[in-house]
Design an enzyme around this catalytic site. Structure first.
Site, PDB file in Angstrom:
ATOM      1  N   ARG A 223       0.903  -1.327   0.016  1.00 33.69           N
ATOM      2  CA  ARG A 223       0.024  -0.046  -0.046  1.00 33.69           C
ATOM      3  C   ARG A 223       0.774   1.156   0.098  1.00 33.69           C
ATOM      4  O   ARG A 223       0.559   2.125   0.768  1.00 33.69           O
ATOM      5  CB  ARG A 223      -1.020   0.136   1.112  1.00 33.69           C
ATOM      6  CG  ARG A 223      -1.920  -1.141   1.272  1.00 33.69           C
ATOM      7  CD  ARG A 223      -2.925  -0.872   0.023  1.00 33.69           C
ATOM      8  NE  ARG A 223      -3.810  -2.106   0.166  1.00 33.69           N
ATOM      9  CZ  ARG A 223      -3.682  -3.289  -0.359  1.00 33.69           C
ATOM     10  NH1 ARG A 223      -2.563  -3.502  -1.146  1.00 33.69           N
ATOM     11  NH2 ARG A 223      -4.399  -4.325  -0.386  1.00 33.69           N
TER      12      ARG A 223
ATOM     13  N   GLU B 293      -4.295   3.654   6.428  1.00 34.08           N
ATOM     14  CA  GLU B 293      -4.055   3.548   4.796  1.00 34.08           C
ATOM     15  C   GLU B 293      -5.163   4.545   4.247  1.00 34.08           C
ATOM     16  O   GLU B 293      -4.572   5.202   3.338  1.00 34.08           O
ATOM     17  CB  GLU B 293      -4.960   2.145   4.688  1.00 34.08           C
ATOM     18  CG  GLU B 293      -4.968   1.940   3.288  1.00 34.08           C
ATOM     19  CD  GLU B 293      -5.390   0.603   2.855  1.00 34.08           C
ATOM     20  OE1 GLU B 293      -6.238   0.398   1.769  1.00 34.08           O
ATOM     21  OE2 GLU B 293      -5.433  -0.450   3.561  1.00 34.08           O
TER      22      GLU B 293
ATOM     23  N   SER C 160     -11.176   1.197   3.635  1.00 40.14           N
ATOM     24  CA  SER C 160     -10.183   0.418   4.581  1.00 40.14           C
ATOM     25  C   SER C 160      -9.485   1.314   5.399  1.00 40.14           C
ATOM     26  O   SER C 160      -8.748   2.284   4.612  1.00 40.14           O
ATOM     27  CB  SER C 160      -9.403  -0.531   3.851  1.00 40.14           C
ATOM     28  OG  SER C 160      -9.903  -1.616   3.462  1.00 40.14           O
TER      29      SER C 160
END
Length: 322
Positions: A194, A313, A243
């Protein structure tokens, strides 16, 4: 909000000519072909439906327009790209500098060969995966499940259901903060989980993805499977940001949040989703400060309960309201 070297909040667009503050010049006529708006509200453009305004919002007509604008922009002015706003908390004080939003001119998808697509930075995951299906290209179905655009996928190494962008990216065209257009290979971008090493202020204007030959029916079946899994497990029809935290591998973020007793936790009108507790929700009138504070409280409780350090995130941008 304006510091020396930042665009004046009095910027305006009239007949294609942009009047900027005294510290910024776009050349003799200050011309751009896209749309430039001062004090542009960002809450309507992000999934949480909260947060302040962009000091200046620029929607370029094409890549050359973006290059010219950035070349002429004072290097001290911060620049941030905005996609669908699905993975973003815009703080209540707004975003200084320039927010670049890639619209329809950047949403094209072109088939290059039997297994390769070139996708504009503003193309959505659903558009890319649908084009891959029609072209008989497999391996790209997972983009169907990510609510964002190609530019965001490339910058964040977006992923889901066991796949991520680094698995399919060949190269990306990127306009650097200086206005220079460069082509970066997968290796150049420096992917980890990520995360990428793309420079601040760089805007991804296109990406080339490579899959494998597949029957369109099989690709559609996989897309349907992914869509059903998301529907069953995620609060899709809510004001959310996707998320919230990266998975603390090998654990899942939702599991450590749940075991720390955070499911359904609220601050103001911000809530930890009861359906999937790695999602934060705006139940109606939550401020971005409420949402961010809830996320930090979740991090604190998880740390106290299990010693696990959750990493955001969701991107948090802008300044807090004074």
């Amino acid at each position: 909000m304006s510091d020396p070297g930042q665009i004046s909040a009095g910027a305006e667009r009239r007949r294609g000519t942009i009047a900027l503050g005294p510290s910024t010049s776009l050349g003799a006529n200050g011309e751009v072909r896209g749309k430039l708006t001062a004090a542009a509200p960002l809450a309507p453009l992000v999934w949480f439906k909260s947060g302040g305004a962009a000091e200046t919002l620029f929607e370029p007509a094409d890549t050359a327009d973006l290059q010219a604008f950035l070349r002429a922009l004072d290097p001290a002015v911060p620049v941030m790209a905005l996609g669908l706003g699905s993975n973003l908390i815009v703080r209540d004080g707004g975003v200084p500098g320039v927010v670049v939003r890639l619209g329809k001119p950047f949403a094209r998808v072109t088939r290059l060969d039997e297994v390769t697509l070139q996708c504009g930075g503003g193309a959505s995951g659903i558009l890319v995966s649908s084009n891959a299906r029609d072209a008989g290209i497999g391996g790209i179905e997972f983009l169907r499940s990510i609510p964002g655009t190609v530019g965001g996928f490339v910058r964040m190494n977006g992923g889901a259901y066991g796949r991520e962008v680094k698995d399919i990216l060949v190269e990306a065209e990127v306009v650097l903060r200086s206005g220079e257009l460069v082509t970066l290979s997968n290796a150049d971008i420096g992917y980890t989980y990520r995360h990428s090493e793309l420079a601040a202020g760089a805007v991804v204007v296109s990406a080339t993805f490579r899959g494998h030959p597949a029957e369109p029916e099989a690709v559609q079946a996989e897309m349907d499977r992914i869509a059903a899994a998301r529907e069953a497990s995620q609060p899709l029809r809510s004001k959310t940001g996707g998320s919230t935290f990266k998975n603390p591998l090998p654990k899942k973020a939702w599991e450590v949040i749940d075991t720390a007793g955070c499911r359904g936790l609220t601050i103001g009108d911000a809530q930890v989703s009861e359906k999937h507790c790695n999602f934060l929700l705006n139940l109606g009138s939550a401020t971005s400060a409420d949402i961010e504070a809830l996320g930090e409280e979740v991090r604190r409780r998880v740390r106290a309960h299990s010693g696990t350090e959750l990493e955001w995130e969701i991107q948090r941008v802008g300044v807090e309201r004074e």
